[in-house]
Scaffold this motif. Structure first.
Motif, short mmCIF file in Angstrom:
data_model
loop_
_atom_site.label_atom_id
_atom_site.label_comp_id
_atom_site.label_asym_id
_atom_site.label_seq_id
_atom_site.Cartn_x
_atom_site.Cartn_y
_atom_site.Cartn_z
N ARG A 19 -30.17 43.01 21.83
CA ARG A 19 -31.28 43.78 21.09
C ARG A 19 -32.24 42.67 21.16
O ARG A 19 -33.76 42.94 21.23
CB ARG A 19 -30.83 44.25 19.84
CG ARG A 19 -29.85 45.43 20.04
CD ARG A 19 -29.24 45.94 18.61
NE ARG A 19 -30.40 46.45 17.64
CZ ARG A 19 -30.76 47.95 18.11
NH1 ARG A 19 -30.14 48.54 19.09
NH2 ARG A 19 -31.73 48.37 17.57
N HIS A 20 -32.08 41.51 20.65
CA HIS A 20 -33.11 40.40 20.63
C HIS A 20 -33.82 40.21 22.08
O HIS A 20 -35.04 39.86 22.05
CB HIS A 20 -32.50 39.36 19.98
CG HIS A 20 -33.29 38.10 19.92
ND1 HIS A 20 -34.01 37.95 18.97
CD2 HIS A 20 -33.46 36.86 20.68
CE1 HIS A 20 -34.95 36.84 19.19
NE2 HIS A 20 -34.48 36.16 20.26
N ARG A 21 -32.91 39.89 22.88
CA ARG A 21 -33.61 39.73 24.32
C ARG A 21 -34.51 40.86 24.92
O ARG A 21 -35.42 40.75 25.53
CB ARG A 21 -32.42 39.52 25.56
CG ARG A 21 -31.33 38.52 25.30
CD ARG A 21 -31.96 37.27 25.74
NE ARG A 21 -32.59 36.86 26.67
CZ ARG A 21 -32.06 36.37 28.00
NH1 ARG A 21 -30.76 36.32 27.87
NH2 ARG A 21 -32.70 36.31 29.04
N PHE A 22 -34.19 41.96 24.26
CA PHE A 22 -35.10 43.23 24.70
C PHE A 22 -36.00 43.47 23.67
O PHE A 22 -36.56 44.51 24.01
CB PHE A 22 -34.30 44.45 25.16
CG PHE A 22 -33.73 44.20 26.67
CD1 PHE A 22 -34.19 44.47 27.78
CD2 PHE A 22 -32.26 43.69 26.72
CE1 PHE A 22 -33.73 44.41 28.94
CE2 PHE A 22 -31.52 43.65 27.81
CZ PHE A 22 -32.41 43.85 29.01
N GLY A 23 -36.09 42.95 22.72
CA GLY A 23 -37.20 43.04 21.63
C GLY A 23 -37.16 44.20 20.74
O GLY A 23 -38.08 44.68 20.00
#
Length: 134
Positions: A19-23
Motif C-alpha cells: 500500500r505504501h509503495r503504491f501511494g
C-alpha cells in the motif's frame, strides 16, 4: 496456531508495504475478511497479478478452516458438511467420527504442510516483479 498467526502477520506487513509503495493509505479499510482475502484485495488493487486458485493458496485456505476450528471449537466440526471443509485431506490429520461431530488430531506432517504452503506463497509475493516498479 502460532504458525498461522505468524503467516497472518507476514501478510499484514506485505499489505502495508505494498500500500505504501503504491501511494495508498497505510490503514486498510475495515473488513471481516480473512487475512488472505484482504491480501488478495490489496494485491488486485495494486495490480499485482497472482493466480489465486493455485494449489498452495487452496491448501492455506484449508489450514485456515482447521485453525479456526482448533481455536474456536477445540478442533470439533459438525459431522454434517465436514467433507466439504477438505480438512481430512491434509497430511497428518486423523479424523475421528462421533455421533454428530467429527474431531481431528494433527500430526507433525500437518504443521510441515502448513509451513511449506505458506512459505511458498510468501516467496511468490516477495519475488513478484511489478512492471510499474521495475
Amino acid at each position: 496456531l502460532m504458525i498461522y498467526a505468524t503467516f497472518e502477520h507476514a501478510l499484514l506487513q506485505i499489505r502495508m508495504i505494498t500500500r505504501h509503495r503504491f501511494g495508498l493509505p497505510k490503514q486498510e479499510p475495515m473488513s471481516k475478511q480473512s487475512a488472505l482475502e484482504r491480501t488478495k484485495r490489496c494485491m488486485k488493487e495494486c495490480g499485482v497479478q497472482i493466480d489465486w486458485t493455485m494449489p498452495d493458496i487452496e491448501r492455506i485456505k484449508i489450514h485456515s478452516v482447521l485453525r479456526n476450528k482448533v481455536t474456536h471449537a477445540n478442533g470439533v466440526f459438525p459431522a454434517e458438511g465436514f467433507k466439504g471443509t477438505r480438512v481430512g485431506s491434509l497430511p497428518g490429520v486423523k479424523v475421528r467420527s462421533e455421533d454428530d461431530s467429527v474431531s481431528v488430531d494433527l500430526g507433525s506432517e500437518t504443521l510441515l504442510d502448513a509451513v511449506a504452503s505458506m512459505h511458498r506463497f510468501l516467496l511468490l509475493l516477495a519475488n513478484y516483479e511489478h512492471p510499474d516498479l521495475a
